[in-house]
Design a protein around this motif. Structure first.
Motif, mmCIF file in Angstrom:
data_model
loop_
_atom_site.group_PDB
_atom_site.id
_atom_site.type_symbol
_atom_site.label_atom_id
_atom_site.label_comp_id
_atom_site.label_asym_id
_atom_site.label_seq_id
_atom_site.Cartn_x
_atom_site.Cartn_y
_atom_site.Cartn_z
ATOM 1 N N TYR A 97 0.825 -1.202 0.000
ATOM 2 C CA TYR A 97 0.000 0.000 0.000
ATOM 3 C C TYR A 97 0.869 1.265 0.000
ATOM 4 O O TYR A 97 0.651 2.206 -0.764
ATOM 5 N N PHE A 156 -10.037 5.126 -0.494
ATOM 6 C CA PHE A 156 -9.699 3.991 0.340
ATOM 7 C C PHE A 156 -10.337 4.068 1.727
ATOM 8 O O PHE A 156 -10.944 3.125 2.215
ATOM 9 N N MET A 157 -10.213 5.254 2.350
ATOM 10 C CA MET A 157 -10.742 5.443 3.699
ATOM 11 C C MET A 157 -12.244 5.262 3.756
ATOM 12 O O MET A 157 -12.778 4.631 4.667
ATOM 13 N N LEU A 182 -5.592 -4.178 5.008
ATOM 14 C CA LEU A 182 -6.279 -3.115 4.275
ATOM 15 C C LEU A 182 -6.802 -2.048 5.231
ATOM 16 O O LEU A 182 -6.708 -0.854 4.966
ATOM 17 N N PHE A 183 -7.330 -2.508 6.369
ATOM 18 C CA PHE A 183 -7.791 -1.546 7.362
ATOM 19 C C PHE A 183 -6.646 -0.640 7.798
ATOM 20 O O PHE A 183 -6.755 0.566 7.892
ATOM 21 N N PHE A 199 -10.222 9.108 12.450
ATOM 22 C CA PHE A 199 -10.178 7.670 12.247
ATOM 23 C C PHE A 199 -9.834 6.913 13.526
ATOM 24 O O PHE A 199 -10.273 5.796 13.727
ATOM 25 N N GLY A 250 -5.977 1.904 5.439
ATOM 26 C CA GLY A 250 -6.988 2.971 5.481
ATOM 27 C C GLY A 250 -6.709 3.964 6.592
ATOM 28 O O GLY A 250 -6.780 5.180 6.406
ATOM 29 N N SER A 280 -3.816 5.985 5.713
ATOM 30 C CA SER A 280 -4.253 7.005 4.758
ATOM 31 C C SER A 280 -4.725 8.240 5.485
ATOM 32 O O SER A 280 -4.382 9.361 5.138
ATOM 33 N N GLN A 340 -6.081 7.914 -1.305
ATOM 34 C CA GLN A 340 -6.272 7.550 0.093
ATOM 35 C C GLN A 340 -7.691 7.838 0.563
ATOM 36 O O GLN A 340 -8.242 7.116 1.387
ATOM 37 N N ILE A 387 -13.238 1.495 3.380
ATOM 38 C CA ILE A 387 -12.885 0.728 4.580
ATOM 39 C C ILE A 387 -13.807 1.070 5.755
ATOM 40 O O ILE A 387 -14.283 0.193 6.472
#
Lengths: 71, 523
Positions: free
Chosen positions: B14, B192-193, B328-329, B62, B332, B335, B189, B196
């Motif tokens: 990533y 992506f965020m 992947l999380f 986040f 995120g 990101s 990003q 997710i």
């Protein structure tokens, strides 16, 4: 709708939103039930005002862009 | 293979993709200061939307957001409440700033304000206050990145190393490419965020409780105090309405005064792009809903994370998700941290060079770019050292910074809309507001009704600005006409690029309206 009316309505919505998501406007709505779409009432209340702001701003933009074309 | 190794590989891939996008984007931009700072004013709607959204949604939203939902319940709703109202005035103010920027060649907030209120002291003050507010904000992002990486790798990559690697990459592409890199990486990003957050936000409550409604029924049964605004304070006692409401207010006022967001107005391709970004902004706010759901999902979970800020990565690990999802999380969340961190670093360097040093020493375009890069490194290093302090709290860092940043709002509004405002008024208003905010920040027990120090600062700032302005002679008509006129100013002849104007615009500071501070008061 006239440009002036659209701006006044948008401004009014935003001012009301400030009042109803803070003290004292939010006090009567600071409760859990009824759950809305599974969310506690106060959570849905705030999210609802944000969603409303989206619609109000989109409507404002339509009026504003029509007036810009007229110029 | 052990889970943490697999997760690390996914994160590595990533980060490599992000770096590539950042460096590729930079190749398309001109080698001028306007290119580095304002992206040659070329951001279209897609990029603008995600730049703005991704810059606003940081490690604070986040990680701090779910952390608050988890530990303080309804108090977290404040984060949801302020954004839409804070952003809305930019529907009108944004295009105005943008057109002034194109006409006079401004690339920073202070240049715009000093164009209206000629004063080197004002320029320096704004640069200094911005820097003071930026460092804790960047610290927060780095710490966030470190927290995520440390947690999901089971401590095999410690916080100091995780933060170092993530921000090493950010610094490489900010150094290499400036704002274009920030724009394109944020687009990537940002998408992506959002994906997710919604996926996890709906998945966790469903898996653990059988649904969102079922989850809140359970919380209402066992921890009802969490669900009633204004929620709890840091020690778990009921929070005060004064603190809750004034934190919303100060965040509304301060949101768009952050130099990294304000300066996006100079990077927009055209006014329609900026207006669309504003009207779509509430969609980014609503993305906090699933983020909070993740935090609430942890409330009745038997184990608890080492600190509330860790709840998001903690939940992801504890619920036994496959390594791919964990990786992947993690990307995120990274990101969120990196996409704000890069914008902050870039803006901090731009502001210090353009506004702190620019008015005193004329630098060539080349020298300015070099100096900005040196500052990106320096500010990054300072924030990194602070990020290693185990006692720092994500939310506290940002709330403090807002007290300072919100003080720019009256100056901006007066500068754009109140022709009777004078340089002395702007300067003394800002000084009075900032001093008040800092005083109450240092003496929180003196705050009435626990009102946020930024609001108290504004209550002093605005009367001082108005009173001093009215007590000093109005600005010469010639100056006002030149600043507000629709025609291009002498500094920016038609057809020249903003980059050409860069070298000539700053002299307005010591131009015919008088050098140094308070030219009008002195006259």
């Amino acid at each position: 709708m006239s440009l002036r009316a659209a701006r006044i309505l948008t401004g009014t919505y935003l001012v009301l939103m400030v009042i109803f998501v803070t003290w004292p406007g939010m006090v009567p709505f600071a409760r859990i039930r009824p759950l809305i779409l599974g969310l506690p009432f106060s959570f849905a209340w705030v999210a609802g005002w944000v969603l409303g702001a989206l619609f109000v701003l989109v409507a404002l933009d339509r009026v504003e862009s029509r007036h810009r074309e007229d110029d | 293979m052990e889970r943490w190794i697999l997760v690390s590989i996914i994160i590595g891939v990533y980060l490599a993709v992000t770096l590539t996008i950042g460096l590729l984007a930079g190749r398309r931009q001109s080698h001028s200061v306007a290119g580095y700072v304002a992206g040659d004013r070329s951001f279209g709607l897609l990029v603008m939307y995600f730049v703005t959204g991704a810059s606003v949604f940081s490690a604070f939203a986040f990680l701090g957001g779910p952390g608050w939902a988890y530990s303080r319940g309804a108090a977290a709703f404040y984060i949801l409440a302020y954004g839409a109202v804070g952003m809305a005035p930019f529907y009108w103010i944004g295009p105005r700033i943008s057109s002034l920027g194109r006409r006079h060649g401004y690339v920073t907030q202070a240049q715009l304000l000093v164009g209206r209120f000629p004063s080197r002291s004002l320029s320096t003050l704004i640069a200094l206050l911005s820097l003071i507010a930026f460092v804790p904000y960047i610290t927060l992002q780095m710490r966030g990145a470190g927290i995520v990486i440390e947690t999901v790798t089971d401590g095999n990559i410690p916080l100091w190393l995780g933060a170092l690697v993530a921000y090493g990459i950010v610094i490489v592409y900010v150094l290499g490419a400036g704002v274009m890199a920030v724009g394109w990486t944020n687009t990537f990003q940002g998408i992506f965020m959002v994906v997710i957050a919604w996926t996890l936000g709906l998945y966790l409550p469903t898996k653990m409780y059988g649904g969102v409604g079922a989850m809140f029924e359970r919380i209402a049964e066992f921890r009802p105090e969490l669900l009633i605004p204004p929620g709890l304070d840091a020690s778990g006692e009921p929070w005060s309405w004064g603190a809750y409401s004034s934190l919303i207010l100060v965040s509304m006022v301060g949101l768009m005064m952050w130099p990294h967001l304000f300066m996006k107005a100079f990077a927009a391709k055209d006014d329609d792009t900026m207006r669309r970004t504003v009207i779509l902004f509430p969609t980014f706010q609503l993305f906090l809903v699933p983020v909070f759901l993740i935090g609430f999902a942890g409330v009745l979970f038997p184990q608890s994370p080492p600190a509330p800020d860790f709840i998001l990565p903690f939940m992801v690990l504890e619920t036994g998700l496959p390594p791919l999802v964990v990786g992947l999380f993690c990307a995120g969340a990274l990101s969120a941290s990196m996409s704000t961190g890069d914008a902050l670093l870039h803006a901090a360097a731009s502001v210090v060079v353009e506004d702190g040093i620019g008015p005193y020493k004329k630098l060539t375009d080349h020298q300015q770019r070099l100096l900005m890069r040196a500052l990106v490194l320096l500010v990054g290093a300072a924030a990194y050292v602070a990020a290693l302090d185990p006692d720092s709290s994500l939310v506290l860092l940002l709330a403090t910074a807002y007290g300072i940043i919100s003080q720019f709002a009256p100056t901006v509004v007066a500068g754009l809309y109140w022709k009777r405002a004078t340089t002395a008024g702007a300067l003394w208003g800002l000084v009075a507001g900032a001093v008040t905010a800092v005083f109450f920040w240092a003496n929180p027990e003196l705050k009435p009704f626990q009102i946020h120090e930024g609001i108290l600062g504004l209550l002093v700032h605005v009367p001082v600005l108005v009173a001093v302005s009215l007590a000093t002679p109005r600005q010469p008509d010639r100056h006002l006409t030149r600043f507000f006129s629709r025609a291009p100013s002498e500094a920016t002849p038609p057809g020249s690029t903003p980059a050409d104007a860069e070298g000539t615009a700053p002299p307005e500071v010591d131009g015919d309206t008088g050098p140094g501070s308070l030219p009008h008061a002195a006259r």
